[in-house]
Design an enzyme around this catalytic site. Structure first.
Site, PDB file in Angstrom:
ATOM      1  N   ASP B 300      -7.628 -23.901  -7.626  1.00  0.00           N
ATOM      2  CA  ASP B 300      -8.092 -23.250  -8.860  1.00  0.00           C
ATOM      3  C   ASP B 300      -7.582 -24.089 -10.029  1.00  0.00           C
ATOM      4  O   ASP B 300      -6.411 -24.455 -10.069  1.00  0.00           O
ATOM      5  CB  ASP B 300      -7.525 -21.821  -8.887  1.00  0.00           C
ATOM      6  CG  ASP B 300      -7.754 -21.093 -10.214  1.00  0.00           C
ATOM      7  OD1 ASP B 300      -8.134 -21.733 -11.209  1.00  0.00           O
ATOM      8  OD2 ASP B 300      -7.522 -19.871 -10.244  1.00  0.00           O
ATOM      9  N   ASP B 371     -12.103 -22.213 -13.173  1.00  0.00           N
ATOM     10  CA  ASP B 371     -11.372 -22.135 -11.912  1.00  0.00           C
ATOM     11  C   ASP B 371     -11.945 -23.165 -10.927  1.00  0.00           C
ATOM     12  O   ASP B 371     -11.278 -24.128 -10.531  1.00  0.00           O
ATOM     13  CB  ASP B 371     -11.504 -20.673 -11.431  1.00  0.00           C
ATOM     14  CG  ASP B 371     -11.097 -20.416 -10.002  1.00  0.00           C
ATOM     15  OD1 ASP B 371     -10.852 -21.378  -9.262  1.00  0.00           O
ATOM     16  OD2 ASP B 371     -11.034 -19.231  -9.609  1.00  0.00           O
ATOM     17  N   HIS B 381      -9.043 -20.646 -18.550  1.00  0.00           N
ATOM     18  CA  HIS B 381      -9.129 -21.839 -17.710  1.00  0.00           C
ATOM     19  C   HIS B 381      -9.380 -23.098 -18.533  1.00  0.00           C
ATOM     20  O   HIS B 381      -8.962 -24.182 -18.146  1.00  0.00           O
ATOM     21  CB  HIS B 381     -10.202 -21.655 -16.630  1.00  0.00           C
ATOM     22  CG  HIS B 381      -9.730 -20.776 -15.503  1.00  0.00           C
ATOM     23  ND1 HIS B 381     -10.011 -19.431 -15.453  1.00  0.00           N
ATOM     24  CD2 HIS B 381      -8.952 -21.041 -14.422  1.00  0.00           C
ATOM     25  CE1 HIS B 381      -9.442 -18.907 -14.370  1.00  0.00           C
ATOM     26  NE2 HIS B 381      -8.789 -19.856 -13.733  1.00  0.00           N
TER      27      HIS B 381
HETATM   28 ZN   LIG Z   1      -7.248 -19.666 -12.263  1.00  0.00          ZN
END
Ligand SMILES: [Zn+2]
Lengths: 376, 505
Positions: B300, B371, B381
């Site tokens: 991620d 991600d 993110h």
């Molecule tokens: Zn994440």
């Protein structure tokens, strides 16, 4: 999410005495969020209520409404808790007791939490509010069943697992001191469920979770918590027996699916926790470092050293790493050379992503060896 | 050649199935070997994404982050900083004005106006002010109520050294990290504030080596904390908590040094197992070298920072980096085809691969970072992918030389806490970007600003802010040639499609 006929708070006569409070007065803020009318309406009333300090029954209705729209609204949760406590203990400081579990307000709150936890599994606040309630009612057993059910929806949910661990530690940690961390504290009357039997089903529970998914690291961590992390439980006093049981367990699980870092980490964890040298498990790990073809397949079942299963993809880099650690720990030149051989293998072939780390291990092994030699 | 999948040993489970699905998706993002072009950081579309959020705002699904308004703003503002863009004075002022609406009369900052104070938004608010604020009326810096923040912090403290994140709320190491950064930046860190905190942090390390969200202390029946009782971590080792715990540990070093000579037993963490856990969080080739946050979970983009960024912090504890290498020991001949491995200063993670992950998988084609594909981009993110990319591009390390320079410039005060303040000041400012230590995949056009490994602000913002609150001069750094800066002009309503940028560094 809402019934169409649900009124805004600004449309409800019973709220007409409150003047809603806008979020940003005299400011046209950057990075605004596009709120729905329902959300803006409810939070305007919350701001007004927080400002006036009102803690009455209708505040529960208001905060529930907000929480259902945004379960991460920690201020709504916080104010709800304060209101709930004020209503529950109108004239005395809050005091945990088992009797609270039959109080209608508490029952309703717990029922709501059951509903919300399933819906909003990933928010901190749903789980924390539960903690606050259970710390008051002292009824942990119901929680374990509830948690088990929510893990069916999300088997690796961090909050759910740590809530389970909190429940176990809080109501039955070694030292038996359940309950002291709550804010209200008159703790010398121990009028709540506590005891070893709360823990009685935990190992079976972990077994079941790992049977569903042998790679579920949360379940492996829970096993460590139950067996090693939380002090010694009744019936587990014979630590040698426990160590043996756990070693057999983890080795067997490695044999089913050797390339499972969760299981290797558990093995390392036990060995370090019990100050057992890695070399004691070398005979088990070694076959996992060979290529598949070279493993002899006799029919001897050795519980202490189960062989890799049929489908195993070998060599397994965790096993290689493990054996390198075994060699390094000999602190001899020969041992370090064998370890270096494996690290080079990992760096150039079996685990190239971690090349820098394997190089680091080589350097530091050489360095410790030199230091040891110079000191001698 | 197709990279090999993570081994499943012919034993499929939910974990291996999710892993295989992710591998199939990521495989499509691995650059074909015949394409010689390096991946490009699409700064323009990321800027458009950020400017859209800042100027037009966030869509309704962000209601779930209404209690995280300071984070939304911090992620956005700090992403600008990473992309070497500064706001114009008018927009800076609008940011300051918004942040100041979150300060709580009883100390600290809340997630929005009228919301309760909380450690996490306090960090995000203060750090946003570090970027856009200034001293003087309306500048934010002088309106931060430091005394009230300190009181708020103390009101959250538990007798095991931990802190609640807010009143009636949970304890966890994210909150402690946020508290320690703010206390360090604002010069309000006292021995009283952090006594016992290092012990708590240490107790959150799990058998895997990484850190958990919290631990559970043991108490006697009478309610006394049992200092040697078991203190099991709650939850497994996790990238986000590990970063927060490790950074907290680094921030606690000035305090730990100040009590080094008393007879109390000192808390310790296991650095070897921590390092091992961290390197194992980096995914293999088929995962493009991205990081995951827990064992047997998926890679991620945000862990590019939480895990990737943690390696710099380890250097402060003596692990990795040229400064910590013993010179006679390097390079060593280890018999690889190249003969020597001489690039010891390159860190213990695969910086090259991490950049590939962010560039190839982390970028959403419509702007913003994410991600992993096929997910949408979001503010969180975007920020942590860029910070992670920065930590992979630049080598920022705690320079002993720089620390002593800063220490020498310290002007003693009559504060009874002077020695510890001096240590806090010089350690937070000791972080230095290594000259020529940048390795930027895709060339200079992909460069993002260096990020301070502890604060996650730029080096310059950290320095200016700290200097102001400690009322101390920071000795000039030997600067490399900087890109020329042009007069400020930045995203405003009229320029949202083509934000003119000020280069900052
Ligand atoms: Zn994440």
């Amino acid at each position: 999410m809402f019934d169409d006929d649900e009124l805004l708070f600004s449309e409800r006569p019973e709220w007409s005495d409150v003047t809603p409070l806008e979020q940003y007065e005299n400011l046209n803020p950057l990075a605004p969020i596009f709120y729905t009318d329902e959300y803006k309406d409810a939070t305007n009333y919350l701001r007004a209520i927080v400002k006036s300090g009102e803690k009455t029954k209708r505040v529960l209705e208001l905060t529930e409404n907000i929480i259902k729209q945004n379960p991460a609204h920690y201020s709504a949760w916080q104010y709800r808790y304060e209101t709930f406590i004020t209503l529950l203990f109108p004239s005395s400081p809050p005091k945990p007791s088992k009797a609270l579990a039959t109080n209608p307000m508490v029952i309703a709150e717990l029922a709501l939490m059951d509903e919300l936890a399933v819906r909003f599994l990933k928010t901190y606040q749903v789980w924390h509010h539960r903690r606050l309630l259970v710390a008051l009612t002292r009824q942990p057993r119901r929680e374990l069943g509830f948690i088990k059910k929510s893990l069916e929806a999300d088997a690796k949910n961090y909050h759910t697992w740590s809530y389970r661990q909190w429940t176990l530690a809080f109501f039955g940690g070694a030292g038996g001191g359940g309950g002291v961390a709550v804010e209200s504290s008159d703790e010398n009357d121990i009028d709540f469920e506590v005891g070893e039997d709360l823990w009685a089903g935990e190992l079976d529970f972990v077994d079941a979770m790992l049977a569903q998914d042998i790679r579920n690291n949360s379940a492996w961590h829970h096993r460590f918590f139950v067996v090693w992390g939380c002090g010694v439980r009744e019936g587990e006093l014979d630590r040698e027996r426990i160590s043996k049981r756990e070693l057999i367990f983890v080795k067997q699980h490695i044999s089913f699916a050797p390339n499972n870092p969760s299981a290797w980490n558990y093995l390392r964890g036990i060995l370090r926790h019990t100050s057992t040298p890695f070399s004691s498990v070398a005979a088990f790990a070694e076959p996992y470092t060979s290529s598949k073809e070279s493993i002899s397949r006799d029919n001897i079942v050795d519980l202490d050293n189960p062989r890799p299963g049929e489908g195993a993809e070998l060599p397994c880099s965790e096993a290689l790493e493990f054996m390198a650690d075994v060699h390094e720990a000999k602190t001899t030149e020969e041992g370090v050379n064998s370890a270096v051989e494996i690290w080079k293998n990992l760096a150039t072939e079996h685990d190239t992503m971690r090349k820098k780390y394997w190089e680091h291990r080589i350097r530091s092994a050489h360095r410790s060896l030199n230091t040891a030699t110079n000191a001698a | 050649m197709t990279p090999r999948p993570v081994a499943t040993d012919a034993f499929p489970t939910a974990t291996s199935r999710a892993q295989a699905e992710t591998e199939a998706v990521l495989l499509k993002h691995i650059a074909a070997p015949d394409i010689q072009q390096d991946p490009v950081l699409d700064k323009t579309s990321h800027m458009q994404f950020l400017v859209r959020n800042l100027v037009q705002g966030f869509p309704s699904r962000y209601i779930s982050q209404d209690a995280s308004q300071p984070w939304l703003l911090f992620w956005t503002i700090q992403s600008f900083s990473s992309l070497q863009v500064a706001l114009d004075p008018a927009n800076k002022q609008r940011v300051i004005d918004k942040v100041m609406k979150w300060q709580h009369p009883d100390g600290g900052f809340g997630g929005g106006p009228g919301q309760a104070a909380h450690l996490l938004p306090t960090y995000a608010s203060v750090c946003t002010l570090a970027v856009v604020g200034r001293s003087g009326t309306g500048g934010g810096w002088d309106q931060i109520d430091r005394a009230a923040i300190y009181k708020f912090f103390m009101s959250l403290k538990q007798n095991d050294g931990s802190f609640l994140v807010a009143h009636h709320s949970e304890v966890d190491v994210r909150g402690i990290y946020c508290l320690l950064v703010v206390a360090t930046l604002l010069d309000i860190l006292t021995p009283e504030l952090v006594e016992g905190t290092a012990e708590f942090i240490a107790s959150c390390q799990t058998y895997e080596g990484g850190f958990a969200s919290a631990s559970h202390p043991s108490y006697s029946l009478g309610g006394e904390l049992l200092p040697h009782g078991p203190r099991p971590p709650l939850g497994e080792a996790h990238g986000g908590y590990t970063f927060c715990a490790l950074a907290s540990w680094v921030l606690l070093q000035p305090y730990l040094a100040s009590i080094a000579n008393d007879s109390r037993p000192k808390p310790a963490i296991n650095i070897d197992s921590l390092l091992r856990w961290l390197v194992h969080m980096q995914g293999i080739d088929i995962e493009l070298g991205g990081f995951k946050g827990r064992t047997n979970k998926l890679v991620d983009g945000c862990y590019s920072w939480w895990c990737g960024g943690a390696f710099s912090l380890l250097e402060a504890l003596g692990v990795g980096g040229l400064q910590n290498a013993v010179s006679e020991e390097v390079p060593i001949d280890s018999g690889t085809p190249e003969g020597v491995w001489d690039d010891v200063d390159e860190g213990l993670l695969n910086r090259h691969a991490l950049q590939e992950y962010v560039l190839s998988a982390g970028q959403h084609p419509a702007g913003g970072l994410r991600d992993k594909p096929p997910k949408n981009a979001d503010a969180y993110h975007t920020h942590y992918c860029l910070s992670g990319l920065s930590s992979a591009q630049h080598h920022v390390f705690p320079s002993k030389l720089r620390r002593s320079q800063v220490e020498e410039a310290w002007e003693a005060t009559d504060s009874h806490n002077d020695a510890m303040r001096k240590r806090c000041f010089s350690e937070i400012l000791s972080w230095t970007e290594e000259e020529g230590g940048s390795h930027i995949i895709g060339g200079q056009n992909n460069r993002v600003n260096a990020t301070h490994p502890v604060t996650n602000l730029t080096m310059t913002h950290t320095e200016q802010f700290v200097s102001y609150f400690y009322k101390q001069k920071v000795p000039a750094r030997i600067l490399r040639k900087k890109p020329t800066t042009s007069p400020a002009s930045a995203p405003g309503p009229g320029t949202k499609d083509a934000p003119a940028a000020t280069t900052t560094s």
